[in-house]
Design an enzyme around this catalytic site. Structure first.
Site, PDB file in Angstrom:
ATOM      1  N   HIS A  51       0.791  -1.094   0.116  1.00 45.13           N
ATOM      2  CA  HIS A  51      -0.036  -0.019  -0.076  1.00 45.13           C
ATOM      3  C   HIS A  51       0.858   1.202  -0.029  1.00 45.13           C
ATOM      4  O   HIS A  51       1.880   1.387   0.691  1.00 45.13           O
ATOM      5  CB  HIS A  51      -0.862  -0.017   1.373  1.00 45.13           C
ATOM      6  CG  HIS A  51      -1.927  -1.185   1.001  1.00 45.13           C
ATOM      7  ND1 HIS A  51      -3.031  -0.970   0.378  1.00 45.13           N
ATOM      8  CD2 HIS A  51      -2.205  -2.424   1.842  1.00 45.13           C
ATOM      9  CE1 HIS A  51      -3.796  -2.072   0.697  1.00 45.13           C
ATOM     10  NE2 HIS A  51      -3.137  -2.949   1.327  1.00 45.13           N
ATOM     11  N   GLU A 338      -3.516  -5.741  10.915  1.00 43.19           N
ATOM     12  CA  GLU A 338      -4.483  -6.244   9.693  1.00 43.19           C
ATOM     13  C   GLU A 338      -3.808  -5.360   8.531  1.00 43.19           C
ATOM     14  O   GLU A 338      -2.801  -4.729   8.633  1.00 43.19           O
ATOM     15  CB  GLU A 338      -5.846  -5.761   9.886  1.00 43.19           C
ATOM     16  CG  GLU A 338      -6.186  -4.410  10.672  1.00 43.19           C
ATOM     17  CD  GLU A 338      -7.483  -4.133  10.900  1.00 43.19           C
ATOM     18  OE1 GLU A 338      -8.408  -4.990  10.601  1.00 43.19           O
ATOM     19  OE2 GLU A 338      -7.740  -3.253  11.720  1.00 43.19           O
ATOM     20  N   SER A 339      -4.391  -5.248   7.595  1.00 41.50           N
ATOM     21  CA  SER A 339      -3.961  -4.379   6.398  1.00 41.50           C
ATOM     22  C   SER A 339      -3.814  -2.866   6.866  1.00 41.50           C
ATOM     23  O   SER A 339      -4.708  -2.363   7.774  1.00 41.50           O
ATOM     24  CB  SER A 339      -5.208  -4.232   5.325  1.00 41.50           C
ATOM     25  OG  SER A 339      -4.935  -3.412   4.198  1.00 41.50           O
ATOM     26  N   CYS A 438      -4.636 -26.244 -13.316  1.00 41.02           N
ATOM     27  CA  CYS A 438      -5.246 -27.492 -12.794  1.00 41.02           C
ATOM     28  C   CYS A 438      -5.213 -27.471 -11.189  1.00 41.02           C
ATOM     29  O   CYS A 438      -5.897 -28.647 -10.835  1.00 41.02           O
ATOM     30  CB  CYS A 438      -4.447 -28.559 -13.441  1.00 41.02           C
ATOM     31  SG  CYS A 438      -2.902 -29.149 -12.678  1.00 41.02           S
TER      32      CYS A 438
END
Length: 474
Positions: A51, A338-339, A438
């Protein structure tokens, strides 16, 4: 009893960043991790966004550490050899009435010290990102925003800490912490430890660890975020990280490229009480795709190759808790991360080391090893580099994962390097074997076979992610 100057609880990105920074000084350091590998909690399931720093409230730890962490990331990626790209970020405004909110976000970012911020008008915005919604009227542009591999960052920090003398104890859950005269006694796994300083970087369990030693309780609320990951064939659908104007629950659903060439959309934000609640839901994934399409219409739903969920460690106060507990001297919390915690991790390491130096004075090591080499990648190599890799190690000619072009040579490297992989997921996070279209349908059997052979175990003992997650059962 095993004795240390400092014990770090938790081997996620914060704990690993702290351990790496501490390893530069003449302390005896250990990391205790309850899971079977590093990067098994919050750090393994997030957006991988570096950020810029415009969102955090000025004057908070989040704001200061976000700016510093962002500034450190590029040089750190060079030193420790993990994928990082400064691709820039956009915050979209869909209503002219919200233009004032965009302006306030710009001013907040400028107050935080973020460089290069500016507001783009519709024409320039769509020229920069032609697949954006034509309902976007303006956007905040942050050129210092970036993307990183969260597994690569965490592994690089932890491996470098290990090489510099930090002891890592996996499958070692802390059950008891007891304050003693000169430090703390810890019971963890089958071991007893003593440490002069304890650093609590236990993610969503940081409240449980803190509350063992302090009468000043706090509470961590797991905030679940679900994601959709798209195939690499649409990885260039956007080139910047695209946000929407933030709400009280965070920065909303984003759409971003990844450093490995995929496209990612998410996360949701749902507060739950279950600290292992990382299941995905139909409702959550529908929300991701619906809200993501507000920014980028016609998201190629048919190109979703997997979905996943992670937990953010939300603390009621809203800011990071990084401090020595008032009533438990020598006990340092690194909680509520957290963020933008992933971005902040290198700066958190510096910050915590300064706190520790006030408790236990130390000098910087003369022989500190600042650099680390990652696993050479056949997929990332050019023709000449591929020839050289195969010449040095013929196992690089044996492709195990077709989707991501991961060879046996890379898997062997992942197993035998410092803090090497012992599980299928451990190999996947270090090499990307099994992360392609896959989703390990082709390569998992061969990877399990290689793990068993190299670790000297029976195939039935190899697990997906430790614990009871065996592949073969009676």
């Amino acid at each position: 009893m095993k004795r240390y100057d400092i014990i770090v609880i938790g081997a996620g990105v914060s704990g690993s960043a702290v351990a790496r920074e501490l390893s530069a000084y003449d302390w005896k350091v250990a990391v205790l991790e309850k899971a079977s590998d590093i990067c098994e909690g919050t750090s393994k399931a997030n957006s991988g966004i570096v950020h810029a720093g415009y969102d955090a409230k000025p004057g908070t730890k989040k704001a200061a550490l976000n700016l510093r962490g962002n500034a450190l990331m590029e040089n750190l990626a060079g030193q420790l050899d993990f994928p990082f790209r400064r691709n820039g970020s956009l915050v979209l405004c869909f209503d002219i009435k919200d233009r004032e909110k965009l302006q306030k976000l710009l001013e907040r970012g400028q107050e935080n010290g973020v460089e290069g911020l500016r507001i783009l008008e519709r024409e320039e915005l769509l020229e920069m990102e032609p697949n954006l919604s034509d309902k976007a009227v303006a956007a905040l542009y942050a050129p210092t925003g970036g993307i990183v591999c969260p597994f690569g960052l965490t592994a690089a920090l932890a491996e470098n800490a290990s090489v510099n003398g930090v002891d890592f104890y996996l499958n070692t859950k802390v059950e008891v912490i007891e304050k003693q005269k000169e430090g703390y006694r810890l019971e963890a796994g089958a071991e007893t430890f003593f440490s002069r300083v304890v650093i609590n970087a236990a993610g969503v369990y940081a409240d449980s660890i803190h509350n063992m030693v302090s009468e000043r309780k706090f509470h961590i609320l797991p905030r679940k975020g679900e994601y959709c990951l798209f195939d690499k064939t649409v990885g260039d659908y956007v080139s910047h990280t695209v946000f929407q104007l933030p709400t009280e629950y965070g920065k909303g659903v984003l759409v971003t490229p990844t450093v490995h060439g995929n496209l990612l959309a998410g996360p949701t934000a749902v507060d739950i009480e279950e600290k292992e609640g990382v299941n995905t839901t139909g409702i959550g994934l529908e929300e991701v795709l619906k809200k993501g399409a507000l920014s980028v219409p016609f998201l190629p739903m048919g190109k979703v190759i997997t979905s996943f969920a992670g937990l953010r460690a939300h603390e009621d106060g809203g800011d990071f808790i990084i401090e020595e507990a008032e009533d438990a001297k020598g006990f340092i919390d690194v909680a509520g991360i957290e963020s933008p915690g992933l971005t902040c991790a290198p700066a958190i390491g510096e910050y915590v080391a300064e706190i520790v130096k006030e408790i236990i004075p130390a000098v910087r090591k003369q022989d500190f090893i600042a650099k680390r080499q990652g696993i050479p990648s056949m997929a990332a190599a050019d023709k000449e580099e591929r020839k050289k890799l195969v010449k040095e190690n013929p196992a690089y000619a044996n492709v195990v994962c077709r989707c991501e072009l991961v060879t046996e040579g890379e898997i062997l490297n992942a197993i035998h390097r410092p803090l090497g992989a012992t599980t299928l997921d451990g190999v996947k996070r270090r090499t990307r074997a099994g992360m392609g279209r896959c989703q390990a349908g082709f390569c998992s059997a061969k990877t399990v076979e290689i793990l068993a052979r190299e670790l000297g175990k029976d195939i039935g003992e190899i697990t997906k992610a430790g614990g009871e997650s065996v592949f073969l059962v009676d």
